[in-house]
Write an enzyme that holds these catalytic residues in place. Sequence first.
Site, mmCIF file in Angstrom:
data_model
loop_
_atom_site.group_PDB
_atom_site.id
_atom_site.type_symbol
_atom_site.label_atom_id
_atom_site.label_comp_id
_atom_site.label_asym_id
_atom_site.label_seq_id
_atom_site.Cartn_x
_atom_site.Cartn_y
_atom_site.Cartn_z
ATOM 1 N N PRO A 1 0.678 -1.138 -0.069
ATOM 2 C CA PRO A 1 -0.083 -0.024 0.043
ATOM 3 C C PRO A 1 0.824 1.312 0.076
ATOM 4 O O PRO A 1 1.875 1.391 0.902
ATOM 5 C CB PRO A 1 -0.822 0.064 1.293
ATOM 6 C CG PRO A 1 0.038 -0.737 2.114
ATOM 7 C CD PRO A 1 0.864 -1.740 1.309
ATOM 8 N N GLY A 2 0.516 2.122 -0.741
ATOM 9 C CA GLY A 2 1.080 3.610 -0.700
ATOM 10 C C GLY A 2 0.086 4.492 -0.138
ATOM 11 O O GLY A 2 0.183 4.902 0.865
ATOM 12 N N CYS B 1 2.493 29.427 -15.451
ATOM 13 C CA CYS B 1 2.145 29.910 -16.769
ATOM 14 C C CYS B 1 1.333 28.720 -17.577
ATOM 15 O O CYS B 1 2.163 28.300 -18.603
ATOM 16 C CB CYS B 1 3.196 30.566 -17.653
ATOM 17 S SG CYS B 1 3.754 31.896 -16.555
ATOM 18 N N GLU B 2 0.444 28.162 -17.243
ATOM 19 C CA GLU B 2 -0.369 26.981 -17.650
ATOM 20 C C GLU B 2 -1.847 27.283 -17.279
ATOM 21 O O GLU B 2 -2.056 27.353 -16.415
ATOM 22 C CB GLU B 2 0.214 25.666 -17.513
ATOM 23 C CG GLU B 2 1.702 25.180 -17.560
ATOM 24 C CD GLU B 2 1.932 24.142 -18.726
ATOM 25 O OE1 GLU B 2 0.761 23.560 -19.168
ATOM 26 O OE2 GLU B 2 2.865 24.157 -19.119
HETATM 27 N N1 LLP Z 1 2.986 -1.300 -6.035
HETATM 28 C C1 LLP Z 1 3.185 -1.112 -7.222
HETATM 29 C C2 LLP Z 1 3.941 -2.267 -8.205
HETATM 30 C C3 LLP Z 1 2.888 0.152 -7.856
HETATM 31 O O1 LLP Z 1 2.851 0.323 -9.043
HETATM 32 C C4 LLP Z 1 2.170 0.921 -6.942
HETATM 33 C C5 LLP Z 1 1.628 2.404 -7.496
HETATM 34 C C6 LLP Z 1 1.753 0.722 -5.567
HETATM 35 C C7 LLP Z 1 2.296 -0.418 -5.228
HETATM 36 C C8 LLP Z 1 1.056 1.625 -4.625
HETATM 37 O O2 LLP Z 1 -0.278 1.977 -5.141
HETATM 38 P P1 LLP Z 1 -1.211 2.640 -3.961
HETATM 39 O O3 LLP Z 1 -1.292 1.668 -3.008
HETATM 40 O O4 LLP Z 1 -0.469 4.144 -3.756
HETATM 41 O O5 LLP Z 1 -2.378 2.792 -5.189
HETATM 42 N N2 LLP Z 1 0.530 9.215 -9.280
HETATM 43 C C9 LLP Z 1 -0.530 8.234 -9.270
HETATM 44 C C10 LLP Z 1 -0.518 7.035 -8.837
HETATM 45 C C11 LLP Z 1 0.301 5.984 -9.493
HETATM 46 C C12 LLP Z 1 0.631 4.682 -8.656
HETATM 47 C C13 LLP Z 1 1.698 4.065 -9.325
HETATM 48 N N3 LLP Z 1 1.820 2.750 -8.847
HETATM 49 C C14 LLP Z 1 -1.781 9.274 -8.669
HETATM 50 O O6 LLP Z 1 -1.250 10.312 -8.163
HETATM 51 O O7 LLP Z 1 -2.739 8.811 -8.438
#
Ligand code: LLP
Length: 422
Positions: free
Chosen positions: A278-279, A345-346
């Site tokens: 989880p992120g 500037c966008e």
């Molecule tokens: N594991 C892998 C292999 C991933 O590619 C990702 C996220 C995660 C775990 C964590 O995912 P999460 O639990 O955070 O959903 N920049 C985008 C999100 C890109 C996520 C990329 N991969 C945003 O701001 O929504």
Amino acid sequence: MTSDDAFEYANDDLAAGGLRLDALARAHGTPLYVYAGDHVRARLGRLRRAFAAAPDLLVAYSVKANPSLAVIRLLARDGAGADVVSGGELTRALRAGVPAERVVFSGTGKREDELAAALDAGILCFNVEAEAELEALSRLAAARGVRAGVALRVNPDTDARTHHYIATGKRVNKFGVPWEQAPDLYRRAASLPGLAPRGLDCHIGSQLTSLEPFAEALGRVRDLALALRKDGLPLDLLDVGGGLGVRYTDERPPAVEDYARTVLEALGDLGVRLVVEPGRWLVAEAGALVTRVLYVKENRGKRFLVVDAGMNDLMRPALYGAQHGLVALRRGGGSVVADVVGPLCETGDFLVAGREVPDARPGDLLAVLGAGAYARSMASNYNSRPRAAEVLVLDGAAHLVQARETIDDLLARERVPDCLTG
Ligand code: LLP
């Protein structure tokens, strides 16, 4: 806001962990990222409790969401590992004190120097996404006289029903290997001298607000795992990736307890070590981006609040059309329909477009919510804007965990060749 919120009003002033955000903004300037550390810890605890039936669970925090050393350390201290996608993230995780045996290395394009660094560190597992990567990793590991733990990342051809830039599990996406090819590639991995295949990995996308895509993908992973076992192949680890969504405005993501139940129903009886990555779910709602109103203007009947944070500080609205909550640090004023825009500037430089927002005046402070994940980590220096400072609030105290960049920081590595200065 509810009791689960990282930020709450105390006498009409927005606070985190009992500390007023306006005081933090005065002390550190704006724009400013503020993270409620206690909220992050509470989330990790709740996730662990949800997975209590999987005693050997590894929570590999997905560092890309918020790579602050302090945030990684906070989670590592409570037992979390790290999911990294580059040599840089690997270095961060190790420096923050994550034991190598709790690190998994994901990503489509790992360079040899990055694979080598992870081998030398002795990480738990490489989530491999291509046959050529299996071969490169085996060669590097064999040269070191070790066997690299490997999970094969499968692409389950599942529609995660999220923004198409962050859906990763469909057959047209670059991620993983087609699940139909997984058994052959797994056998190939088992035949290579430098590899110890341990299991399968799967991540179908981010900001998922329904459990069905998870269940579908996990069902496929389960079938594959059983087939590999039947063939006598070793399998003691399954990595289910990350992706559980959060509530930014009116989303209704599943509860983590229901998510855990879905994972455990699909895989819980296989007797393997489970890894989750989880992120966002751990850190997004713990963060706010505090910004000051510079100007208020009305162009032909349309109102703009011009603030000092922009798309370089939070690019999610511009990139994904993401809707973040926005509140005033001082509660009690009225509201107005406006665009909240930055100084870049966008035309894509907006934090909020055409929603009801606080009826703020120049000098007022606002907080963009849900800014703990993919905010500072995706920030840029566009328009030569130094990136903002980060403050972590923990146990009632505020800590500056990243100082504001200066223009000198930005210029430090640049050179004008002599031939242009003569
Ligand atoms: N594991 C892998 C292999 C991933 O590619 C990702 C996220 C995660 C775990 C964590 O995912 P999460 O639990 O955070 O959903 N920049 C985008 C999100 C890109 C996520 C990329 N991969 C945003 O701001 O929504």
